[in-house]
Scaffold this motif. Structure first.
Motif, PDB file in Angstrom:
ATOM      1  N   GLU A 150       3.322  58.042  31.981  1.00 20.52           N
ATOM      2  CA  GLU A 150       2.522  57.034  31.292  1.00 20.52           C
ATOM      3  C   GLU A 150       3.372  55.809  30.963  1.00 20.52           C
ATOM      4  O   GLU A 150       4.525  55.931  30.559  1.00 20.52           O
ATOM      5  N   ASP A 151       2.749  54.660  31.124  1.00 17.55           N
ATOM      6  CA  ASP A 151       3.425  53.400  30.822  1.00 17.55           C
ATOM      7  C   ASP A 151       3.408  53.161  29.314  1.00 17.55           C
ATOM      8  O   ASP A 151       2.347  52.999  28.712  1.00 17.55           O
ATOM      9  N   VAL A 152       4.595  53.179  28.704  1.00 18.38           N
ATOM     10  CA  VAL A 152       4.686  52.941  27.257  1.00 18.38           C
ATOM     11  C   VAL A 152       5.639  51.760  26.988  1.00 18.38           C
ATOM     12  O   VAL A 152       6.327  51.720  25.962  1.00 18.38           O
ATOM     13  N   THR A 153       5.668  50.799  27.916  1.00 21.66           N
ATOM     14  CA  THR A 153       6.611  49.684  27.831  1.00 21.66           C
ATOM     15  C   THR A 153       6.512  48.940  26.494  1.00 21.66           C
ATOM     16  O   THR A 153       7.526  48.708  25.825  1.00 21.66           O
ATOM     17  N   GLU A 154       5.298  48.567  26.110  1.00 20.20           N
ATOM     18  CA  GLU A 154       5.160  47.790  24.870  1.00 20.20           C
ATOM     19  C   GLU A 154       5.552  48.627  23.658  1.00 20.20           C
ATOM     20  O   GLU A 154       6.059  48.109  22.671  1.00 20.20           O
ATOM     21  N   ASN A 155       5.338  49.918  23.760  1.00 18.93           N
ATOM     22  CA  ASN A 155       5.700  50.793  22.649  1.00 18.93           C
ATOM     23  C   ASN A 155       7.216  50.941  22.520  1.00 18.93           C
ATOM     24  O   ASN A 155       7.764  50.889  21.416  1.00 18.93           O
ATOM     25  N   VAL A 156       7.901  51.111  23.649  1.00 17.27           N
ATOM     26  CA  VAL A 156       9.358  51.290  23.539  1.00 17.27           C
ATOM     27  C   VAL A 156      10.035  50.008  23.059  1.00 17.27           C
ATOM     28  O   VAL A 156      11.107  50.056  22.448  1.00 17.27           O
ATOM     29  N   LYS A 157       9.395  48.881  23.298  1.00 14.27           N
ATOM     30  CA  LYS A 157       9.987  47.625  22.814  1.00 14.27           C
ATOM     31  C   LYS A 157      10.024  47.567  21.289  1.00 14.27           C
ATOM     32  O   LYS A 157      10.723  46.724  20.721  1.00 14.27           O
ATOM     33  N   THR A 158       9.283  48.445  20.624  1.00 15.66           N
ATOM     34  CA  THR A 158       9.307  48.464  19.153  1.00 15.66           C
ATOM     35  C   THR A 158      10.380  49.411  18.608  1.00 15.66           C
ATOM     36  O   THR A 158      10.564  49.510  17.397  1.00 15.66           O
ATOM     37  N   ILE A 159      11.062  50.141  19.504  1.00 14.99           N
ATOM     38  CA  ILE A 159      12.061  51.111  19.034  1.00 14.99           C
ATOM     39  C   ILE A 159      13.422  50.422  18.926  1.00 14.99           C
ATOM     40  O   ILE A 159      13.945  49.895  19.918  1.00 14.99           O
ATOM     41  N   LYS A 160      13.978  50.423  17.711  1.00 13.90           N
ATOM     42  CA  LYS A 160      15.163  49.603  17.436  1.00 13.90           C
ATOM     43  C   LYS A 160      16.391  49.997  18.244  1.00 13.90           C
ATOM     44  O   LYS A 160      17.216  49.155  18.579  1.00 13.90           O
ATOM     45  N   SER A 161      16.536  51.296  18.545  1.00 12.08           N
ATOM     46  CA  SER A 161      17.762  51.716  19.241  1.00 12.08           C
ATOM     47  C   SER A 161      17.741  51.410  20.739  1.00 12.08           C
ATOM     48  O   SER A 161      18.712  51.686  21.436  1.00 12.08           O
ATOM     49  N   ILE A 162      16.636  50.856  21.233  1.00 13.61           N
ATOM     50  CA  ILE A 162      16.560  50.537  22.665  1.00 13.61           C
ATOM     51  C   ILE A 162      16.863  49.059  22.893  1.00 13.61           C
ATOM     52  O   ILE A 162      16.136  48.193  22.409  1.00 13.61           O
ATOM     53  N   PRO A 163      17.958  48.756  23.613  1.00 13.09           N
ATOM     54  CA  PRO A 163      18.276  47.346  23.856  1.00 13.09           C
ATOM     55  C   PRO A 163      17.249  46.692  24.793  1.00 13.09           C
ATOM     56  O   PRO A 163      16.863  47.290  25.791  1.00 13.09           O
ATOM     57  N   GLN A 164      16.815  45.505  24.439  1.00 17.70           N
ATOM     58  CA  GLN A 164      15.876  44.783  25.315  1.00 17.70           C
ATOM     59  C   GLN A 164      16.659  44.070  26.417  1.00 17.70           C
ATOM     60  O   GLN A 164      16.135  43.823  27.495  1.00 17.70           O
ATOM     61  N   VAL A 165      17.916  43.730  26.099  1.00 19.17           N
ATOM     62  CA  VAL A 165      18.772  43.039  27.071  1.00 19.17           C
ATOM     63  C   VAL A 165      20.127  43.747  27.071  1.00 19.17           C
ATOM     64  O   VAL A 165      20.669  44.063  26.011  1.00 19.17           O
ATOM     65  N   LEU A 166      20.658  43.989  28.266  1.00 18.02           N
ATOM     66  CA  LEU A 166      21.968  44.632  28.375  1.00 18.02           C
ATOM     67  C   LEU A 166      23.052  43.569  28.522  1.00 18.02           C
ATOM     68  O   LEU A 166      22.779  42.462  29.018  1.00 18.02           O
ATOM     69  N   PRO A 167      24.284  43.887  28.139  1.00 19.63           N
ATOM     70  CA  PRO A 167      25.365  42.920  28.285  1.00 19.63           C
ATOM     71  C   PRO A 167      25.780  42.677  29.737  1.00 19.63           C
ATOM     72  O   PRO A 167      26.601  41.807  29.999  1.00 19.63           O
ATOM     73  N   GLU A 168      25.232  43.457  30.661  1.00 20.63           N
ATOM     74  CA  GLU A 168      25.505  43.254  32.090  1.00 20.63           C
ATOM     75  C   GLU A 168      24.159  43.157  32.812  1.00 20.63           C
ATOM     76  O   GLU A 168      23.216  43.843  32.423  1.00 20.63           O
ATOM     77  N   PRO A 169      24.078  42.353  33.888  1.00 21.20           N
ATOM     78  CA  PRO A 169      22.774  42.159  34.557  1.00 21.20           C
ATOM     79  C   PRO A 169      22.399  43.318  35.478  1.00 21.20           C
ATOM     80  O   PRO A 169      22.150  43.151  36.668  1.00 21.20           O
ATOM     81  N   LEU A 170      22.347  44.524  34.921  1.00 22.60           N
ATOM     82  CA  LEU A 170      22.100  45.713  35.739  1.00 22.60           C
ATOM     83  C   LEU A 170      20.620  45.869  36.070  1.00 22.60           C
ATOM     84  O   LEU A 170      19.753  45.587  35.237  1.00 22.60           O
ATOM     85  N   SER A 171      20.342  46.339  37.290  1.00 25.25           N
ATOM     86  CA  SER A 171      18.990  46.734  37.666  1.00 25.25           C
ATOM     87  C   SER A 171      19.036  48.240  37.880  1.00 25.25           C
ATOM     88  O   SER A 171      19.428  48.712  38.940  1.00 25.25           O
ATOM     89  N   LEU A 172      18.670  48.969  36.856  1.00 28.09           N
ATOM     90  CA  LEU A 172      18.908  50.415  36.838  1.00 28.09           C
ATOM     91  C   LEU A 172      17.895  51.121  35.952  1.00 28.09           C
ATOM     92  O   LEU A 172      17.355  50.529  35.016  1.00 28.09           O
ATOM     93  N   GLU A 173      17.732  52.418  36.241  1.00 21.75           N
ATOM     94  CA  GLU A 173      16.921  53.261  35.365  1.00 21.75           C
ATOM     95  C   GLU A 173      17.827  54.120  34.491  1.00 21.75           C
ATOM     96  O   GLU A 173      18.812  54.695  34.969  1.00 21.75           O
ATOM     97  N   PHE A 174      17.475  54.218  33.216  1.00 21.10           N
ATOM     98  CA  PHE A 174      18.182  55.069  32.262  1.00 21.10           C
ATOM     99  C   PHE A 174      17.180  56.082  31.708  1.00 21.10           C
ATOM    100  O   PHE A 174      16.033  55.723  31.450  1.00 21.10           O
TER     101      PHE A 174
END
Ligand code: NMN
Length: 334
Positions: A150-174
């Protein structure tokens, strides 16, 4: 009845209701976030199914719970496809079974496996996938049935421990675990009770129910947290072991559980499990076991997966706290 005593007819007769029961419990747990039995009850029944199917392999059917991951992604949320399936995990219920698993893995596989395992706490939450493009968070999703989540993109954006931007321009899945801390769970249920709403059975189901919301504002109010633990494309991350992957994820700004440990002997393994069996109640989040992973990532890939679980990791499940003595007598009803 002991599985070793069953005739094939008896096994066949038992399998149908047993699978139906497990599917019903699975739907309650994975789809409705509202289980009707404790995990150890589910686990015992599941274990019996595994044993019967091992004894009579020709009775295995493709839609058996042993051949399928999780539940269906049946909510009103949009669906996403996992290019690399999100799998389940095998489990063992004693140190002896774990030692057995390791012996078989080290001695009987074509792949050379050393006693070099990374041990991690098994956080009692739900699996989460986060996709970044050029260092920006573009998608968050649940496991669903492993292939369709299930797509929960907008929901995960509200979780504080999840970075919205990484310090490196990675295109990756975590990948990792989304969970609700014990304190947030208690407060949430207190509030729900005061408002006359049904309470959540446990923090895991509260986390699942809170992440799988249509309105991100509801998720935002639920104080969800995360621990990330897996990068499918580890080479792109420039690491060769699981422990390095964890450290690299931490450096990128993810929440990574600090209580992992690399061990090289059964004695070290046992010591870790005993330590966290004792410490478990003091942790601010729920854990239901220990996950053992082959530390070398190339060896993980060489070992590969079955249809449902990776061959390079296994969960040691803690005995149920109160019911430890009755667990062997549990019966399921159909
Ligand atoms: O979905 P996977 O990754 O296989 O995880 C299985 C876990 O979920 C186990 O810990 C199991 O106990 C739990 N579970 C519990 C129920 C239940 O009805 N209490 C149902 C399905 C799975």
């Amino acid at each position: 009845e002991a599985v070793s005593e069953l005739t094939k007819q008896q096994a066949q007769a038992e399998l149908t209701p047993l699978r139906e029961q497990l599917k019903k419990w699975g739907a309650e747990y994975y789809e409705q976030d509202n289980p009707s039995v404790e995990d150890y009850v589910y686990d015992r029944a599941y274990q019996r199914l595994v044993e019967i199917e091992q004894r009579f392999p020709d009775l295995v059917v493709p839609d058996s719970p042993t051949q399928r991951v999780g539940g269906a992604a049946e909510s009103q949320l949009n669906k996403v496809t996992h290019e690399i399936p999100m799998l389940s995990m095998g489990d063992v219920f004693s140190l002896a079974e774990l030692a057995d698993f390791n012996r078989r893995q080290q001695d009987n596989s074509d792949v050379k496996v050393d006693f070099d395992y990374n041990l991690e706490l098994k956080i009692d939450g739900l699996s989460l996938s986060l996709v970044y493009e050029n260092g920006r968070l573009v998608q968050g999703s649940t496991r669903g049935n492993g292939t369709i989540g299930e797509d929960v993109t907008e929901n995960v954006k509200t979780i504080k421990s999840i970075p919205q931007v990484l310090p490196e321009p990675l295109s990756l899945e975590f990948r990792g675990e989304c969970y609700m801390p014990k304190e947030a769970f208690v407060k949430l249920n207190e509030r729900r009770e005061a408002e006359g709403q049904p309470v959540f059975a446990n923090p895991r189901n509260a986390a699942a129910g809170s992440l799988r919301q249509l309105d991100p504002k509801v998720t935002a109010a639920r104080q969800l947290d995360t621990f990330m633990y897996y990068v499918p494309d580890y080479q792109a991350l420039g690491v060769t072991t699981q422990a390095q992957a964890l450290e690299k994820m931490r450096a990128l700004g993810f929440a990574v559980n600090p209580n992992y440990r690399v061990v090289h002997s059964q004695a070290e393994l046992t010591a870790y499990i005993e330590e966290y069996t004792k410490k478990r109640d003091q942790l601010p989040y729920g854990i239901d076991g220990i996950v053992e992973k082959v530390n070398d990532l190339a060896t993980q890939v060489a070992l590969g997966n079955t249809v449902k679980v990776p061959r390079w990791e296994i969960a040691y499940k803690f005995p149920p706290e109160e019911q430890a003595t009755v667990v062997r007598d549990i019966e399921w009803t159909v």
